[in-house]
Enzyme design. Sequence first.
Site, short mmCIF file in Angstrom:
data_model
loop_
_atom_site.label_atom_id
_atom_site.label_comp_id
_atom_site.label_asym_id
_atom_site.label_seq_id
_atom_site.Cartn_x
_atom_site.Cartn_y
_atom_site.Cartn_z
N HIS A 34 0.83 -1.21 0.00
CA HIS A 34 0.00 0.00 0.00
C HIS A 34 0.86 1.26 0.00
CE1 HIS A 34 -2.73 2.90 2.24
NE2 HIS A 34 -3.44 2.57 1.18
N HIS A 76 -1.05 10.41 -2.97
CA HIS A 76 -2.36 10.04 -2.43
C HIS A 76 -3.32 11.22 -2.36
CE1 HIS A 76 -5.34 9.43 0.80
NE2 HIS A 76 -5.41 8.22 0.30
#
Length: 343
Positions: A34, A76
Amino acid sequence: MNVMFKLSKIMLLTMFVFSIYFQHANAKKLVIAHRGASGYIPEHTFSGAVMAYALGADYLELDVVMTKDGHLIVMHDLTLDATTNVEDVFPGRKNKKAKYNVIDLNLNEIKLLKVHERSSRQTKDASFPSRFPIEAQIFEVPTLDEMILLVKGLSKSFGRNMGLYIELKAPEIHRKHKLDPAKTLLNLLKHHGYQDASDPIFIQSFDSETLKSLRFEHKTRLRLIQLIGENQWRLSATDFTYLKSKNGMKEVSQYADGIGPWMNQVVTGIDFSGKAQITDLIENARRHDLLIHPYTFRADRLPSYVSSFEELLNIFFNEVQIDGIFTDFPDLAVDYIKNNPRN
Ligand code: G3P
Ligand code: CA
């Protein structure tokens, strides 16, 4: 007769769901790093990607957003404040909400920034105090093109493939700025030779309209994953309450290959006998043979119903039989799978 017919229909459906369940139980479980090996190295950096590769991740998760001049960068947030030194480099370039939007800067400007460990937007303290020191501002912002070259390079020099698992962040907001991240992504992936369902790549999004457009308008054959959030997070116009239902999962199966649910939407706790309380979402998804890749497994942020990361992995891999996980700690998941081959 009617009752018999109904009974045999129920039996057939039950056998079908069980056969899918066992098929998934025996398939290789995926470890999806991740944002890289973000438990150890700041998220979305070249170093974090290399570390994820070295730790044995099957896939590298990359969130992408677009710059003012239309480049996909690996980041992100839609803002630069929490993970870069943008305030030092561009004092006075804040937006009306006192933030720095990626979309207000061009790539040359973004490349002047340094990435650091994630900080709290409010306090500026490290979001994960036990991780990489926040003071070390030594990483650059990667473009997606550069990250693909890096991953392909590692696959060649070490001889093991690590796939890509790319999330289009806030495509609707980009479209309001006359940018089309979905089309830009497909063009870039085609340039790098990713075009087929058998290629080691997934595209993920919370926005169902974007995934439908990828499948039906752009006619991509690449595997698509519908991320599932909660409506109150306001991530997208997508109605996640509906998507989680039987009908919703049926609809998802018409354009996507799997789902990426929040882990709390899969398991809500443990009952008095120690058994995981698994939600209907899993059966709804399995009924349509959808892959299930929940997010985000963090050894330093455990749900309250477990006391160790291993216990958490055991619940999801062994009891729920999910197909893979997004984790900040890919090495721990790789080890778990190696030590528990039947899962
Ligand atoms: O993409 C899966 C997971 O990463 C979704 O959450 O906020 O970390 O992108 P987020
Ligand atoms: Ca993501």
